[in-house]
Motif scaffolding. Sequence first.
Motif, mmCIF file in Angstrom:
data_model
loop_
_atom_site.group_PDB
_atom_site.id
_atom_site.type_symbol
_atom_site.label_atom_id
_atom_site.label_comp_id
_atom_site.label_asym_id
_atom_site.label_seq_id
_atom_site.Cartn_x
_atom_site.Cartn_y
_atom_site.Cartn_z
ATOM 1 N N ASP A 183 -6.907 3.949 -11.125
ATOM 2 C CA ASP A 183 -5.950 4.494 -12.080
ATOM 3 C C ASP A 183 -5.468 3.464 -13.090
ATOM 4 O O ASP A 183 -4.488 3.695 -13.790
ATOM 5 C CB ASP A 183 -4.741 5.062 -11.324
ATOM 6 C CG ASP A 183 -3.988 6.082 -12.171
ATOM 7 O OD1 ASP A 183 -4.613 6.699 -13.057
ATOM 8 O OD2 ASP A 183 -2.776 6.253 -11.949
ATOM 9 N N GLY A 184 -6.178 2.336 -13.185
ATOM 10 C CA GLY A 184 -5.718 1.295 -14.092
ATOM 11 C C GLY A 184 -6.251 1.428 -15.506
ATOM 12 O O GLY A 184 -5.861 0.663 -16.374
ATOM 13 N N GLY A 185 -7.141 2.385 -15.742
ATOM 14 C CA GLY A 185 -7.692 2.578 -17.068
ATOM 15 C C GLY A 185 -8.872 1.681 -17.383
ATOM 16 O O GLY A 185 -9.593 1.914 -18.343
ATOM 17 N N ALA A 186 -9.083 0.623 -16.593
ATOM 18 C CA ALA A 186 -10.220 -0.268 -16.821
ATOM 19 C C ALA A 186 -11.493 0.370 -16.280
ATOM 20 O O ALA A 186 -11.457 1.342 -15.532
ATOM 21 C CB ALA A 186 -9.968 -1.612 -16.134
ATOM 22 N N ARG A 187 -12.605 -0.194 -16.666
ATOM 23 C CA ARG A 187 -13.877 0.295 -16.168
ATOM 24 C C ARG A 187 -13.964 0.018 -14.673
ATOM 25 O O ARG A 187 -13.531 -1.024 -14.198
ATOM 26 C CB ARG A 187 -15.033 -0.390 -16.892
ATOM 27 C CG ARG A 187 -16.380 0.252 -16.629
ATOM 28 C CD ARG A 187 -17.431 -0.281 -17.571
ATOM 29 N NE ARG A 187 -18.677 0.448 -17.444
ATOM 30 C CZ ARG A 187 -18.939 1.599 -18.051
ATOM 31 N NH1 ARG A 187 -18.028 2.139 -18.834
ATOM 32 N NH2 ARG A 187 -20.088 2.222 -17.882
ATOM 33 N N ALA A 188 -14.538 0.973 -13.938
ATOM 34 C CA ALA A 188 -14.614 0.822 -12.486
ATOM 35 C C ALA A 188 -15.847 1.537 -11.971
ATOM 36 O O ALA A 188 -16.444 2.371 -12.649
ATOM 37 C CB ALA A 188 -13.358 1.379 -11.814
ATOM 38 N N GLY A 189 -16.209 1.196 -10.751
ATOM 39 C CA GLY A 189 -17.323 1.870 -10.095
ATOM 40 C C GLY A 189 -16.836 2.656 -8.897
ATOM 41 O O GLY A 189 -15.771 2.359 -8.331
ATOM 42 N N VAL A 190 -17.608 3.648 -8.527
ATOM 43 C CA VAL A 190 -17.352 4.421 -7.317
ATOM 44 C C VAL A 190 -18.669 4.587 -6.580
ATOM 45 O O VAL A 190 -19.693 4.921 -7.183
ATOM 46 C CB VAL A 190 -16.744 5.802 -7.624
ATOM 47 C CG1 VAL A 190 -16.958 6.768 -6.454
ATOM 48 C CG2 VAL A 190 -15.259 5.676 -7.886
ATOM 49 N N ALA A 191 -18.641 4.342 -5.281
ATOM 50 C CA ALA A 191 -19.804 4.585 -4.436
ATOM 51 C C ALA A 191 -19.410 5.544 -3.330
ATOM 52 O O ALA A 191 -18.317 5.429 -2.758
ATOM 53 C CB ALA A 191 -20.323 3.280 -3.837
ATOM 54 N N LEU A 192 -20.275 6.502 -3.042
ATOM 55 C CA LEU A 192 -20.076 7.459 -1.951
ATOM 56 C C LEU A 192 -21.119 7.182 -0.885
ATOM 57 O O LEU A 192 -22.319 7.163 -1.165
ATOM 58 C CB LEU A 192 -20.208 8.894 -2.454
ATOM 59 C CG LEU A 192 -19.296 9.304 -3.620
ATOM 60 C CD1 LEU A 192 -19.514 10.778 -3.962
ATOM 61 C CD2 LEU A 192 -17.836 9.040 -3.294
ATOM 62 N N VAL A 193 -20.654 6.966 0.340
ATOM 63 C CA VAL A 193 -21.541 6.599 1.443
ATOM 64 C C VAL A 193 -21.337 7.569 2.591
ATOM 65 O O VAL A 193 -20.214 7.701 3.108
ATOM 66 C CB VAL A 193 -21.266 5.153 1.926
ATOM 67 C CG1 VAL A 193 -22.227 4.781 3.048
ATOM 68 C CG2 VAL A 193 -21.370 4.169 0.766
ATOM 69 N N ARG A 194 -22.388 8.238 2.996
ATOM 70 C CA ARG A 194 -22.300 9.211 4.087
ATOM 71 C C ARG A 194 -22.846 8.603 5.365
ATOM 72 O O ARG A 194 -23.942 8.052 5.394
ATOM 73 C CB ARG A 194 -23.075 10.471 3.734
ATOM 74 C CG ARG A 194 -22.993 11.556 4.803
ATOM 75 C CD ARG A 194 -23.473 12.888 4.292
ATOM 76 N NE ARG A 194 -22.602 13.385 3.239
ATOM 77 C CZ ARG A 194 -22.689 14.607 2.721
ATOM 78 N NH1 ARG A 194 -23.610 15.451 3.144
ATOM 79 N NH2 ARG A 194 -21.858 14.991 1.764
ATOM 80 N N HIS A 195 -22.052 8.742 6.433
ATOM 81 C CA HIS A 195 -22.469 8.237 7.744
ATOM 82 C C HIS A 195 -21.826 9.091 8.823
ATOM 83 O O HIS A 195 -20.602 9.204 8.902
ATOM 84 C CB HIS A 195 -22.055 6.779 7.906
ATOM 85 C CG HIS A 195 -22.500 6.166 9.205
ATOM 86 N ND1 HIS A 195 -23.827 5.942 9.515
ATOM 87 C CD2 HIS A 195 -21.777 5.745 10.279
ATOM 88 C CE1 HIS A 195 -23.907 5.400 10.720
ATOM 89 N NE2 HIS A 195 -22.681 5.277 11.210
ATOM 90 N N ASP A 196 -22.665 9.699 9.645
ATOM 91 C CA ASP A 196 -22.198 10.600 10.704
ATOM 92 C C ASP A 196 -21.332 11.705 10.091
ATOM 93 O O ASP A 196 -21.761 12.355 9.159
ATOM 94 C CB ASP A 196 -21.442 9.819 11.780
ATOM 95 C CG ASP A 196 -22.375 8.912 12.579
ATOM 96 O OD1 ASP A 196 -23.579 9.206 12.634
ATOM 97 O OD2 ASP A 196 -21.882 7.910 13.138
ATOM 98 N N LEU A 197 -20.104 11.870 10.573
ATOM 99 C CA LEU A 197 -19.235 12.942 10.085
ATOM 100 C C LEU A 197 -18.404 12.515 8.879
ATOM 101 O O LEU A 197 -17.676 13.343 8.311
ATOM 102 C CB LEU A 197 -18.285 13.403 11.200
ATOM 103 C CG LEU A 197 -18.944 13.973 12.460
ATOM 104 C CD1 LEU A 197 -17.873 14.324 13.499
ATOM 105 C CD2 LEU A 197 -19.775 15.200 12.123
#
Length: 220
Positions: A183-197
């Motif tokens: 929420d800082g307005g700067a550029r950012a990355g997001v990673a989604l990692v699925r493991h088990d449930l």
Amino acid sequence: MRMTVSAGGGGCAGRAYALGVMGEDGRGWSFAAARQAARFALAMEIRGPAVEHAFDDAGTLCGIDERRVDIFRTLFSPGAEQAGAEQAGAEQAGAEQAGAEQVCSACRRLAAEAPTIPSAQERLHELVSGAARGYLRDELLEALRLGADVRLWINRPGADLAKSYAGLDRLVDGRDTVAAALDGGARAGVALVRHDLWEFVVALPEGGRPTVGRGIADEG
């Protein structure tokens, strides 16, 4: 330098990077085994012999400047067969030999010696290691070592990421810290990692420490 689309080709100019390898149950999976050979775009001199070169960043591996080559949207293949030989109806063995003679020997050698490409799991593991200590970080690091599925990894403006990709409303752990990081307005990355449930959400703010949240993974 000219960019050229090659029929039947894929990839992009410069080095192609591995996006990751999906693990099944972690048995026999390792960062080392998931690494891939380095890959490079195909390039040929604009005014020169019909020799295939490997292109990386600002020039070919053998030292030809990018301004002197055409870069094709396909990958350099050290043992590539030449279409001209095939079209001429040459015997298969002869075509392979002709192809080998028209590939730059220096590029072939340097491409083979290039460092391997780490998987998405290995690269994300290195980044998440810098997060604040806690059970979410530790559980995600363990999941990545087992080959957890890195199903998305993007970089966009923080607010857009939080709304469109992070799925903050689904998080049951770490929601506030992930939201604050995005929420800082700067550029950012997001990673989604699925493991088990679980589905872990990793916020990667530019210039800041990674933060980790998690929610129940959607079925399918």
